[in-house]
Design a protein around this motif. Sequence first.
Motif, short mmCIF file in Angstrom:
data_model
loop_
_atom_site.label_atom_id
_atom_site.label_comp_id
_atom_site.label_asym_id
_atom_site.label_seq_id
_atom_site.Cartn_x
_atom_site.Cartn_y
_atom_site.Cartn_z
N SER A 3 0.91 -1.35 -0.20
CA SER A 3 0.08 -0.05 0.09
C SER A 3 0.85 1.21 -0.01
CB SER A 3 -0.93 0.07 1.18
OG SER A 3 -0.32 0.18 2.36
N VAL A 4 2.09 1.26 0.48
CA VAL A 4 2.84 2.32 0.85
C VAL A 4 3.33 2.65 -0.64
CG1 VAL A 4 4.85 3.33 1.60
CG2 VAL A 4 3.49 2.09 3.04
N ASP A 5 4.01 1.66 -1.32
CA ASP A 5 4.45 2.04 -2.74
C ASP A 5 3.45 2.44 -3.51
OD1 ASP A 5 7.12 1.47 -2.44
OD2 ASP A 5 6.98 -0.71 -2.51
N SER A 6 1.95 1.61 -3.62
CA SER A 6 1.02 1.97 -4.45
C SER A 6 0.85 3.46 -4.39
CB SER A 6 -0.06 1.01 -4.17
OG SER A 6 -1.22 1.30 -5.07
N PHE A 7 0.59 4.04 -2.89
CA PHE A 7 0.14 5.48 -2.65
C PHE A 7 1.24 6.34 -3.39
CE2 PHE A 7 0.30 9.13 -0.01
CZ PHE A 7 -0.71 9.90 -0.42
N ASN A 8 2.42 6.01 -3.00
CA ASN A 8 3.63 6.84 -3.50
C ASN A 8 3.78 7.20 -5.02
OD1 ASN A 8 4.10 7.70 -0.87
ND2 ASN A 8 5.58 6.03 -0.45
N ILE A 97 -13.84 8.22 13.05
CA ILE A 97 -13.39 6.82 13.31
C ILE A 97 -13.10 6.07 12.14
CG2 ILE A 97 -13.93 4.71 14.57
CD1 ILE A 97 -15.36 6.57 16.60
N PRO A 98 -13.96 6.13 11.01
CA PRO A 98 -13.45 5.17 9.79
C PRO A 98 -12.05 5.58 9.21
CG PRO A 98 -15.71 5.91 9.76
CD PRO A 98 -15.16 6.63 10.93
N HIS A 99 -11.88 7.04 9.44
CA HIS A 99 -10.63 7.39 8.93
C HIS A 99 -9.59 6.94 9.85
CE1 HIS A 99 -12.67 9.58 5.78
NE2 HIS A 99 -13.63 9.69 6.70
N VAL A 104 -4.55 3.76 11.10
CA VAL A 104 -4.05 2.76 11.82
C VAL A 104 -3.32 1.64 10.91
CG1 VAL A 104 -4.17 1.10 13.59
CG2 VAL A 104 -5.10 3.40 14.09
N ALA A 105 -4.37 1.05 9.94
CA ALA A 105 -3.70 0.25 9.04
C ALA A 105 -2.43 0.67 7.96
CB ALA A 105 -5.05 -0.01 8.15
N TYR A 106 -2.70 2.01 7.63
CA TYR A 106 -1.65 2.29 6.82
C TYR A 106 -0.33 2.55 7.80
CZ TYR A 106 0.66 5.01 3.24
OH TYR A 106 1.54 5.39 1.99
N TRP A 107 -0.53 3.19 9.02
CA TRP A 107 0.59 3.32 10.05
C TRP A 107 1.38 2.02 10.12
CZ3 TRP A 107 3.85 7.04 11.45
CH2 TRP A 107 4.87 6.72 12.58
#
Length: 118
Positions: A3-8, A97-99, A104-107
């Motif tokens: 997810s980090v590579d995809s976002f970046n 809360i949904p955000h 938390v998942a991204y962290w």
Amino acid sequence: MNSVDSFNEFRSAMNEKIMAADNKVIKRLFNLDTNTYTEGSVDVKTKEMIGLACSMVLRCDDCVKYHLGKCHELGMSTEQVFEVFAIANIIGGTIVIPHLRRAVAYWEDLQQYSPAAE
């Protein structure tokens, strides 16, 4: 791809297209954004924490990911990030809360992240 590579990669590709359009107003807006988060009388780490909290309250998941990435680069601890999360949720209310869950998942993804070999 994680997810980090995809976002970046997506962010970088779209920023290139946006800058290629050569729109003066958009370029100035991007420049203001960049300069806002530089060192000044308020340190960069604090500015990123403010940006993270505001992004959560405004419910912008892309902005949350961006600021979490910067917080990770700056060496913020999980405890520090959760204090920012708490502030954002107090200010924004339960609609945040949904955000918070996605943040938390991204962290967690950032904690496990190792950039792809180039």
